[in-house]
Write a protein that holds these residues in place. Structure first.
Motif, PDB file in Angstrom:
ATOM      1  N   ALA A  26      -9.637  -2.411  -0.251  1.00 18.32           N
ATOM      2  CA  ALA A  26      -8.281  -2.008  -0.624  1.00 18.32           C
ATOM      3  C   ALA A  26      -8.048  -0.564  -0.191  1.00 18.32           C
ATOM      4  CB  ALA A  26      -8.102  -2.151  -2.131  1.00 18.32           C
ATOM      5  N   ASP A  27      -6.789  -0.228   0.090  1.00 19.13           N
ATOM      6  CA  ASP A  27      -6.464   1.151   0.446  1.00 19.13           C
ATOM      7  C   ASP A  27      -6.455   2.027  -0.815  1.00 19.13           C
ATOM      8  OD1 ASP A  27      -4.014   0.750  -0.858  1.00 19.13           O
ATOM      9  OD2 ASP A  27      -2.857   0.635   0.989  1.00 19.13           O
ATOM     10  N   GLU A  28      -6.069   3.289  -0.660  1.00 19.60           N
ATOM     11  CA  GLU A  28      -6.119   4.224  -1.783  1.00 19.60           C
ATOM     12  C   GLU A  28      -5.159   3.851  -2.909  1.00 19.60           C
ATOM     13  OE1 GLU A  28      -3.267   5.802   1.309  1.00 19.60           O
ATOM     14  OE2 GLU A  28      -5.335   5.131   1.359  1.00 19.60           O
ATOM     15  N   HIS A  29      -4.211   2.955  -2.635  1.00 20.62           N
ATOM     16  CA  HIS A  29      -3.255   2.507  -3.657  1.00 20.62           C
ATOM     17  C   HIS A  29      -3.661   1.163  -4.268  1.00 20.62           C
ATOM     18  CE1 HIS A  29      -0.706   5.758  -2.305  1.00 20.62           C
ATOM     19  NE2 HIS A  29      -0.794   5.295  -1.076  1.00 20.62           N
ATOM     20  N   GLY A  30      -4.773   0.601  -3.816  1.00 21.06           N
ATOM     21  CA  GLY A  30      -5.237  -0.685  -4.335  1.00 21.06           C
ATOM     22  C   GLY A  30      -4.630  -1.883  -3.628  1.00 21.06           C
ATOM     23  N   SER A  31      -4.088  -1.677  -2.428  1.00 23.41           N
ATOM     24  CA  SER A  31      -3.407  -2.757  -1.707  1.00 23.41           C
ATOM     25  C   SER A  31      -4.274  -3.323  -0.585  1.00 23.41           C
ATOM     26  CB  SER A  31      -2.096  -2.248  -1.114  1.00 23.41           C
ATOM     27  OG  SER A  31      -1.236  -1.816  -2.141  1.00 23.41           O
ATOM     28  N   MET A  32      -4.108  -4.625  -0.357  1.00 22.19           N
ATOM     29  CA  MET A  32      -4.802  -5.313   0.734  1.00 22.19           C
ATOM     30  C   MET A  32      -3.806  -6.230   1.444  1.00 22.19           C
ATOM     31  SD  MET A  32      -8.437  -6.368  -0.945  1.00 22.19           S
ATOM     32  CE  MET A  32      -9.310  -6.420   0.608  1.00 22.19           C
ATOM     33  N   ARG A  41       4.582 -22.406   8.264  1.00 20.88           N
ATOM     34  CA  ARG A  41       5.158 -21.202   7.666  1.00 20.88           C
ATOM     35  C   ARG A  41       4.063 -20.156   7.534  1.00 20.88           C
ATOM     36  NH1 ARG A  41       7.895 -23.331   2.365  1.00 20.88           N
ATOM     37  NH2 ARG A  41       8.966 -21.334   2.410  1.00 20.88           N
ATOM     38  N   GLN A  42       4.412 -18.879   7.803  1.00 21.54           N
ATOM     39  CA  GLN A  42       3.405 -17.814   7.805  1.00 21.54           C
ATOM     40  C   GLN A  42       4.026 -16.501   7.398  1.00 21.54           C
ATOM     41  OE1 GLN A  42       3.217 -15.183  10.334  1.00 21.54           O
ATOM     42  NE2 GLN A  42       1.325 -14.361   9.520  1.00 21.54           N
ATOM     43  N   ALA A  43       3.217 -15.666   6.722  1.00 17.58           N
ATOM     44  CA  ALA A  43       3.626 -14.300   6.389  1.00 17.58           C
ATOM     45  C   ALA A  43       2.380 -13.463   6.211  1.00 17.58           C
ATOM     46  CB  ALA A  43       4.471 -14.267   5.122  1.00 17.58           C
ATOM     47  N   VAL A  44       2.506 -12.176   6.468  1.00 19.52           N
ATOM     48  CA  VAL A  44       1.467 -11.214   6.113  1.00 19.52           C
ATOM     49  C   VAL A  44       1.992 -10.474   4.899  1.00 19.52           C
ATOM     50  CG1 VAL A  44       0.193  -9.163   6.812  1.00 19.52           C
ATOM     51  CG2 VAL A  44       0.595 -10.996   8.464  1.00 19.52           C
ATOM     52  N   VAL A  45       1.206 -10.500   3.828  1.00 19.37           N
ATOM     53  CA  VAL A  45       1.648  -9.943   2.556  1.00 19.37           C
ATOM     54  C   VAL A  45       0.721  -8.804   2.170  1.00 19.37           C
ATOM     55  CG1 VAL A  45       2.152 -10.481   0.146  1.00 19.37           C
ATOM     56  CG2 VAL A  45       2.469 -12.231   1.887  1.00 19.37           C
ATOM     57  N   LEU A  46       1.292  -7.691   1.764  1.00 21.53           N
ATOM     58  CA  LEU A  46       0.528  -6.561   1.254  1.00 21.53           C
ATOM     59  C   LEU A  46       0.564  -6.651  -0.266  1.00 21.53           C
ATOM     60  CD1 LEU A  46      -0.954  -3.887   1.866  1.00 21.53           C
ATOM     61  CD2 LEU A  46       1.249  -2.752   1.653  1.00 21.53           C
ATOM     62  N   VAL A  47      -0.610  -6.905  -0.869  1.00 17.20           N
ATOM     63  CA  VAL A  47      -0.698  -7.148  -2.301  1.00 17.20           C
ATOM     64  C   VAL A  47      -1.489  -6.031  -2.958  1.00 17.20           C
ATOM     65  CG1 VAL A  47      -1.527  -8.743  -4.079  1.00 17.20           C
ATOM     66  CG2 VAL A  47      -0.663  -9.641  -1.918  1.00 17.20           C
ATOM     67  N   ASN A  48      -0.936  -5.458  -4.022  1.00 18.40           N
ATOM     68  CA  ASN A  48      -1.696  -4.514  -4.814  1.00 18.40           C
ATOM     69  C   ASN A  48      -2.585  -5.334  -5.732  1.00 18.40           C
ATOM     70  OD1 ASN A  48      -2.629  -2.759  -6.888  1.00 18.40           O
ATOM     71  ND2 ASN A  48      -1.043  -1.304  -6.293  1.00 18.40           N
ATOM     72  N   ILE A  49      -3.880  -5.359  -5.445  1.00 23.07           N
ATOM     73  CA  ILE A  49      -4.807  -6.233  -6.167  1.00 23.07           C
ATOM     74  C   ILE A  49      -5.186  -5.682  -7.532  1.00 23.07           C
ATOM     75  CG2 ILE A  49      -5.720  -7.299  -4.080  1.00 23.07           C
ATOM     76  CD1 ILE A  49      -8.148  -5.416  -4.364  1.00 23.07           C
ATOM     77  N   GLU A  50      -4.734  -4.463  -7.844  1.00 21.37           N
ATOM     78  CA  GLU A  50      -5.046  -3.866  -9.136  1.00 21.37           C
ATOM     79  C   GLU A  50      -3.928  -4.064 -10.149  1.00 21.37           C
ATOM     80  OE1 GLU A  50      -5.983   0.185  -8.265  1.00 21.37           O
ATOM     81  OE2 GLU A  50      -7.787  -0.345  -7.152  1.00 21.37           O
ATOM     82  N   ASP A  51      -2.700  -4.292  -9.691  1.00 19.90           N
ATOM     83  CA  ASP A  51      -1.553  -4.432 -10.586  1.00 19.90           C
ATOM     84  C   ASP A  51      -1.203  -5.901 -10.779  1.00 19.90           C
ATOM     85  OD1 ASP A  51      -1.381  -1.695 -10.720  1.00 19.90           O
ATOM     86  OD2 ASP A  51       0.213  -1.545  -9.230  1.00 19.90           O
ATOM     87  N   ASP A  52      -1.049  -6.301 -12.030  1.00 20.73           N
ATOM     88  CA  ASP A  52      -0.696  -7.671 -12.354  1.00 20.73           C
ATOM     89  C   ASP A  52       0.746  -7.944 -11.924  1.00 20.73           C
ATOM     90  OD1 ASP A  52      -0.170 -10.151 -13.464  1.00 20.73           O
ATOM     91  OD2 ASP A  52      -1.105  -9.668 -15.386  1.00 20.73           O
ATOM     92  N   PHE A  58       5.559  -4.102 -11.211  1.00 21.12           N
ATOM     93  CA  PHE A  58       4.827  -4.583 -10.045  1.00 21.12           C
ATOM     94  C   PHE A  58       5.736  -4.610  -8.815  1.00 21.12           C
ATOM     95  CE2 PHE A  58       3.578  -7.962  -7.146  1.00 21.12           C
ATOM     96  CZ  PHE A  58       2.279  -7.597  -6.873  1.00 21.12           C
ATOM     97  N   SER A  59       5.157  -4.252  -7.662  1.00 22.92           N
ATOM     98  CA  SER A  59       5.894  -4.370  -6.409  1.00 22.92           C
ATOM     99  C   SER A  59       4.951  -4.846  -5.312  1.00 22.92           C
ATOM    100  CB  SER A  59       6.523  -3.035  -6.011  1.00 22.92           C
ATOM    101  OG  SER A  59       5.514  -2.097  -5.749  1.00 22.92           O
ATOM    102  N   PHE A  60       5.485  -5.500  -4.317  1.00 24.24           N
ATOM    103  CA  PHE A  60       4.703  -5.939  -3.174  1.00 24.24           C
ATOM    104  C   PHE A  60       5.579  -5.830  -1.940  1.00 24.24           C
ATOM    105  CE2 PHE A  60       7.017  -9.750  -4.193  1.00 24.24           C
ATOM    106  CZ  PHE A  60       7.262 -10.343  -2.974  1.00 24.24           C
ATOM    107  N   GLU A  61       4.934  -5.857  -0.800  1.00 24.60           N
ATOM    108  CA  GLU A  61       5.659  -5.841   0.466  1.00 24.60           C
ATOM    109  C   GLU A  61       5.233  -7.053   1.268  1.00 24.60           C
ATOM    110  OE1 GLU A  61       5.298  -2.163   2.620  1.00 24.60           O
ATOM    111  OE2 GLU A  61       5.152  -1.055   0.748  1.00 24.60           O
TER     112      GLU A  61
END
Length: 101
Positions: A26-32, A41-52, A58-61
């Motif tokens: 995970a990066d410094e913000h806890g995202s992967m 169907r396909q997408a690349v999702v950036l998920v903060n694995i530390e935040d429920d 909660f936010s995601f990109e």
């Protein structure tokens, strides 16, 4: 890198979700980053694995393919499934036999 399958429900229909973890750590913000696929169907999702994802802050990109392959609601279900998967497979260090007191 680290592929896994999840069974989720989208629009009241069970579907098999193919997910591949794209980052080693995970990066410094806890995202992967995760590559998510259901059939064509396909997408690349950036998920903060530390935040429920159920938490109100909660936010995601999501970086979607050329066409909008998933709706916002579908992406939230996908992110929740990835979060749940990560927390099911992780084992706290204090529960490992090596670290028991």
């Amino acid at each position: 890198m680290v592929p896994f399958d999840l069974l989720i429900e989208l629009n009241n229909i069970p579907v098999s979700l193919q997910v591949e973890q794209l980052d080693y750590l995970a990066d410094e913000h806890g995202s992967m980053h995760y590559d998510v696929r259901i059939n064509l169907r396909q997408a690349v999702v950036l998920v903060n694995i530390e935040d429920d994802p159920k938490h109100p802050d909660f936010s995601f990109e999501a970086i979607q393919a050329i066409e909008e392959d998933f709706t916002g609601e579908e992406l939230l279900v996908i992110v929740q499934a990835i979060y749940d998967h990560n927390h099911r497979v992780s084992l706290p260090l204090n529960q490992l036999p090596l670290f028991k007191n």
